[in-house]
Write an enzyme that holds these catalytic residues in place. Structure first.
Site, PDB file in Angstrom:
ATOM      1  N   ASP A 188       0.854  -1.184   0.000  1.00 22.04           N
ATOM      2  CA  ASP A 188       0.000   0.000   0.000  1.00 22.04           C
ATOM      3  C   ASP A 188       0.890   1.235   0.000  1.00 22.04           C
ATOM      4  O   ASP A 188       1.807   1.351   0.807  1.00 22.04           O
ATOM      5  CB  ASP A 188      -0.885  -0.004   1.250  1.00 22.04           C
ATOM      6  CG  ASP A 188      -1.734   1.253   1.342  1.00 22.04           C
ATOM      7  OD1 ASP A 188      -2.657   1.384   0.517  1.00 22.04           O
ATOM      8  OD2 ASP A 188      -1.455   2.098   2.206  1.00 22.04           O
ATOM      9  N   GLU A 275      -1.287  -1.179  -5.817  1.00 23.41           N
ATOM     10  CA  GLU A 275      -2.456  -0.491  -6.375  1.00 23.41           C
ATOM     11  C   GLU A 275      -2.017   0.169  -7.667  1.00 23.41           C
ATOM     12  O   GLU A 275      -0.898   0.631  -7.777  1.00 23.41           O
ATOM     13  CB  GLU A 275      -2.930   0.646  -5.467  1.00 23.41           C
ATOM     14  CG  GLU A 275      -3.014   0.334  -4.022  1.00 23.41           C
ATOM     15  CD  GLU A 275      -3.004   1.625  -3.202  1.00 23.41           C
ATOM     16  OE1 GLU A 275      -4.038   2.277  -3.200  1.00 23.41           O
ATOM     17  OE2 GLU A 275      -1.994   1.944  -2.581  1.00 23.41           O
ATOM     18  N   CYS A 327     -12.990  -4.592   4.418  1.00 24.30           N
ATOM     19  CA  CYS A 327     -12.477  -5.218   5.634  1.00 24.30           C
ATOM     20  C   CYS A 327     -11.816  -6.520   5.204  1.00 24.30           C
ATOM     21  O   CYS A 327     -12.436  -7.364   4.564  1.00 24.30           O
ATOM     22  CB  CYS A 327     -13.621  -5.509   6.596  1.00 24.30           C
ATOM     23  SG  CYS A 327     -13.152  -6.601   7.945  1.00 24.30           S
ATOM     24  N   CYS A 330     -13.811  -9.742   6.901  1.00 24.03           N
ATOM     25  CA  CYS A 330     -15.132 -10.242   6.528  1.00 24.03           C
ATOM     26  C   CYS A 330     -15.567  -9.777   5.142  1.00 24.03           C
ATOM     27  O   CYS A 330     -16.583 -10.229   4.630  1.00 24.03           O
ATOM     28  CB  CYS A 330     -16.174  -9.842   7.569  1.00 24.03           C
ATOM     29  SG  CYS A 330     -16.512  -8.079   7.575  1.00 24.03           S
ATOM     30  N   CYS A 346     -14.663  -2.104  11.806  1.00 26.87           N
ATOM     31  CA  CYS A 346     -15.603  -2.738  10.889  1.00 26.87           C
ATOM     32  C   CYS A 346     -16.920  -2.992  11.614  1.00 26.87           C
ATOM     33  O   CYS A 346     -16.945  -3.702  12.618  1.00 26.87           O
ATOM     34  CB  CYS A 346     -15.029  -4.054  10.369  1.00 26.87           C
ATOM     35  SG  CYS A 346     -16.206  -4.970   9.360  1.00 26.87           S
ATOM     36  N   CYS A 349     -17.839  -7.057  11.575  1.00 31.23           N
ATOM     37  CA  CYS A 349     -17.180  -8.079  12.384  1.00 31.23           C
ATOM     38  C   CYS A 349     -16.482  -7.504  13.608  1.00 31.23           C
ATOM     39  O   CYS A 349     -15.956  -8.241  14.430  1.00 31.23           O
ATOM     40  CB  CYS A 349     -16.179  -8.884  11.543  1.00 31.23           C
ATOM     41  SG  CYS A 349     -14.724  -7.943  11.072  1.00 31.23           S
ATOM     42  N   ASP A 356      -3.764   1.612   6.394  1.00 29.51           N
ATOM     43  CA  ASP A 356      -2.746   1.177   5.437  1.00 29.51           C
ATOM     44  C   ASP A 356      -2.486  -0.328   5.522  1.00 29.51           C
ATOM     45  O   ASP A 356      -2.308  -0.997   4.510  1.00 29.51           O
ATOM     46  CB  ASP A 356      -1.437   1.939   5.668  1.00 29.51           C
ATOM     47  CG  ASP A 356      -1.641   3.434   5.546  1.00 29.51           C
ATOM     48  OD1 ASP A 356      -2.586   3.844   4.854  1.00 29.51           O
ATOM     49  OD2 ASP A 356      -0.847   4.194   6.146  1.00 29.51           O
TER      50      ASP A 356
END
Ligand SMILES: [Zn+2]
Length: 402
Positions: A188, A275, A327, A330, A346, A349, A356
């Protein structure tokens, strides 16, 4: 032999004698002269909307006999560069502006091609032989290379140092490949940290090196001091040199950092996922300064070509893949995540995420080939999956290379 052999660049400091300095200066000058001449002809035709001519350097030799004194391949290289510049411009006018006239004050360089062994390196005597120079140039060969020399670019920096960048057709560099310890890694690209990496062993953050930060502060000071001096004065010249030296230092230090970091990542991992950020697009926003400083696009290009050399897989995921918003546990997608949210919880969950780290884990999953349905992750926690809790806490275990 199958296909083209990879080309590798090796850059060395060179120490020309006084006579060689004169020869280099002449060659730089002739190359600049020919570039500007050819460019002028082309631009004139361009403005009149006529067909753009493709002049050759030979055309000018009669009128300007001093052009015969320098290496003719250097002039051919100028022609090639100029043709490339126009070609790129017509292919993509937004990205490639029309070429500009060269000025004496800019960094000076010339490129020449190897024909019939006209360029050679003597590793025993530390000498570089170039066309039209009877004696070799003293060269600091801090590393060896094997393979056929394709071309050399001689350059003089603003602070008066000389370098030779040698392009070599190498044998397959996969011969000295290290075995990867980790199946995949996700990277990232961050603003606070340079990158956050997750692989089979967990997550870690890599900081912007301190020496770069400090160097940039010094650069700002020198810039101010230079602009305060009276133009053309002795003090102004001194300040200009100091500024040029600092610029060179930072660009070397940054390249060194990016090379070492990308090599370490390529060595360690079989699949590398990043990315596909549209760096150019982002540069237009107000994040510009910190992004251009962080050297992402250079970093990505280094990762890409090193992956190719060492037989690793390099994946750039679509920029619409929401690596930060998903997330990793999940698969819940947090649509409300804002750019300044460094951590989030989240709601599905209950897991708390470092922004990051979570993004790099998602990219890591892409590398493992498990990105399709995030739901699948929950059921399929195989042994080579991620540790239940990533080993990186809030502050992050930071590693600095270089
Ligand atoms: Zn969740």
């Amino acid at each position: 032999m199958q296909g083209k052999l990879p080309i590798k660049a090796y850059k060395y400091r060179i120490y020309p004698t006084d006579a060689q300095v004169v020869f280099f200066a002449k060659t730089f000058g002739c190359c600049r002269f020919v570039w500007n001449k050819m460019l002028e002809e082309k631009l004139q035709a361009y403005k009149k909307k006529e067909r753009i001519p493709q002049p050759t350097p030979a055309k000018y030799k009669k009128e300007f006999p001093f052009l015969k004194e320098v290496d003719c391949f250097a002039l051919v290289a100028v022609q090639n560069h100029l043709e490339d510049a126009f070609h790129n411009h017509f292919k993509n006018r937004k990205l490639f502006k029309l070429p500009k006239f060269k000025k004496k004050r800019e960094k000076q360089s010339y490129t020449t091609y190897n024909t019939n062994n006209s360029i050679r390196v003597d590793f025993e005597k530390s000498l570089l032989y170039l066309p039209k120079l009877r004696k070799g140039v003293k060269i600091e060969l801090h590393r060896r290379f094997d393979g056929k020399i394709k071309s050399v670019t001689v350059s003089r920096t603003h602070d008066g140092k000389y370098y030779a960048s040698i392009l070599v057709e190498t044998d397959n560099p996969r011969n000295n490949v290290v075995e990867s310890k980790s199946k995949a890694c996700g990277i990232d690209l961050g603003l606070e940290h340079f990158v956050t990496v997750t692989n089979d062993f967990g997550s870690y953050k890599v900081e912007h090196p301190k020496y770069l930060r400090r160097g940039e502060e010094r650069l700002k000071r020198l810039q101010k001091s230079f602009s305060r001096k009276q133009k053309g004065s002795k003090n102004s010249e001194k300040a200009r040199l100091r500024l040029a030296r600092q610029h060179a230092y930072i660009s070397n230090a940054r390249n060194d950092f990016l090379h070492k970091l990308s090599k370490a990542i390529i060595d360690e991992n079989q699949v590398v996922v990043v990315e596909d950020i549209n760096v150019k697009g982002l540069l237009k926003t107000r994040l510009a300064k910190s992004i251009s400083d962080s050297g992402w696009s250079k970093f990505l290009s280094y990762l890409k070509y090193k992956a190719e050399w060492y037989g690793r897989t390099f994946i750039q995921v679509d920029c619409f893949y929401p690596s930060s918003k998903l997330c990793h546990r999940c698969g819940y997608k947090n649509e409300d995540l804002a750019l300044h949210d460094r951590t989030w919880c989240c709601p599905a969950c209950g897991e708390t995420h470092d922004r990051d780290v979570n993004a790099s884990i998602n990219l890591y999953f892409v590398g493992l080939g498990r990105h399709e349905g995030m739901q699948a992750l929950v059921d399929d926690r195989s042994p080579n999956g991620l540790p239940q809790k990533p080993s990186c806490d809030e502050t992050g275990s930071s590693t600095t290379y270089g």
